[in-house]
Design an enzyme around this catalytic site. Structure first.
Site, short mmCIF file in Angstrom:
data_model
loop_
_atom_site.label_atom_id
_atom_site.label_comp_id
_atom_site.label_asym_id
_atom_site.label_seq_id
_atom_site.Cartn_x
_atom_site.Cartn_y
_atom_site.Cartn_z
N SER A 14 -26.02 -68.45 -55.99
CA SER A 14 -24.71 -68.11 -56.56
C SER A 14 -23.98 -69.38 -57.03
CB SER A 14 -23.85 -67.32 -55.57
OG SER A 14 -23.53 -68.10 -54.45
N HIS A 114 -21.69 -78.54 -49.10
CA HIS A 114 -21.78 -78.11 -47.70
C HIS A 114 -20.57 -77.25 -47.35
CE1 HIS A 114 -22.88 -78.05 -43.55
NE2 HIS A 114 -21.79 -78.65 -43.16
#
Ligand code: GRF
Length: 201
Positions: A14, A114
């Site tokens: 995504s 992250h």
């Protein structure tokens, strides 16, 4: 000339899609030159093919019985990636730790996303671990960071961008995850745009 990005993925992709969309919309002065996955079943490969981007798989299984397997794999990956002459290599849900056999080939050019704040929850399941810490009363917010990957430190390296994400009283793991992903999809293209714009001036 648009900058060339090579995006490494292991799953849904995504964030890869967010980069493709930002390039197509002219928001990001770049093109995704190739997508590489260590998993043959990564849905992101399909996203790449739909966008007519070369989509390549390099499964670790073909290497794991070789002496020095990790380094041999990383050197092969570096060779593959460098063939696409990337300005930046973007780790967008890439779930393998990279050794210097890869990283030394792309100094100042490898960027990782992250789903936590700098220093918080390195490694896998960062969102679930942040949610659990919140349930224990330890934290009230988490976040997203984008950083350079200079060495083998896990989800660690010079920070390029961070965005805080509050954990709401009625959050579930799924609702928190959805809000974090929404931030990622915005922050990753915006950070690359900043890097590419600054490197031109
Ligand atoms: C993202 O949350 C990323 O931060 C993490 O793995 C997830 C990948 O999602 N490292 P997707 O494959 O981009 O949908």
């Amino acid at each position: 000339m648009p900058a060339r990005l090579v995006v490494l993925i292991s799953g849904s992709g995504s964030n890869l899609q967010a980069l493709i969309d930002a390039c197509d919309a002219g928001i990001l002065p770049a093109k995704v030159a190739a997508v590489v996955s260590n998993r043959t079943d990564a849905f992101g490969l399909e996203r790449a093919r739909l966008a007519s981007i070369p989509a390549i798989t390099l499964p670790y299984g073909r290497f794991e019985d070789l002496p020095n397997a990790r380094r041999v794999y990383d050197a092969a990956l570096a060779e593959l990636v460098s063939g696409f002459q990337p300005d930046y290599v973007v780790l967008a849900g890439w779930m393998r730790l990279l050794s210097m056999a890869f990283l030394s080939r792309f100094p100042q050019r490898v960027i990782n996303l992250h789903p936590a704040m700098p220093g918080a929850f390195p490694g896998t399941h960062a969102i679930e671990r942040a949610f659990a810490a919140n349930q224990r009363g330890e934290i009230s917010e988490t976040g997203v960071m984008v950083h350079f990957v200079p060495d083998e430190g896990v989800d660690d390296g010079p920070v390029l961008a961070v965005e805080r994400v509050p954990i709401l009283a009625d959050d579930t793991p799924a609702s928190l995850e959805a809000r974090i992903h929404a931030v990622e999809h915005r922050l990753l293209p915006a950070t690359l745009r900043m890097l590419l714009t600054n490197s031109k001036s």
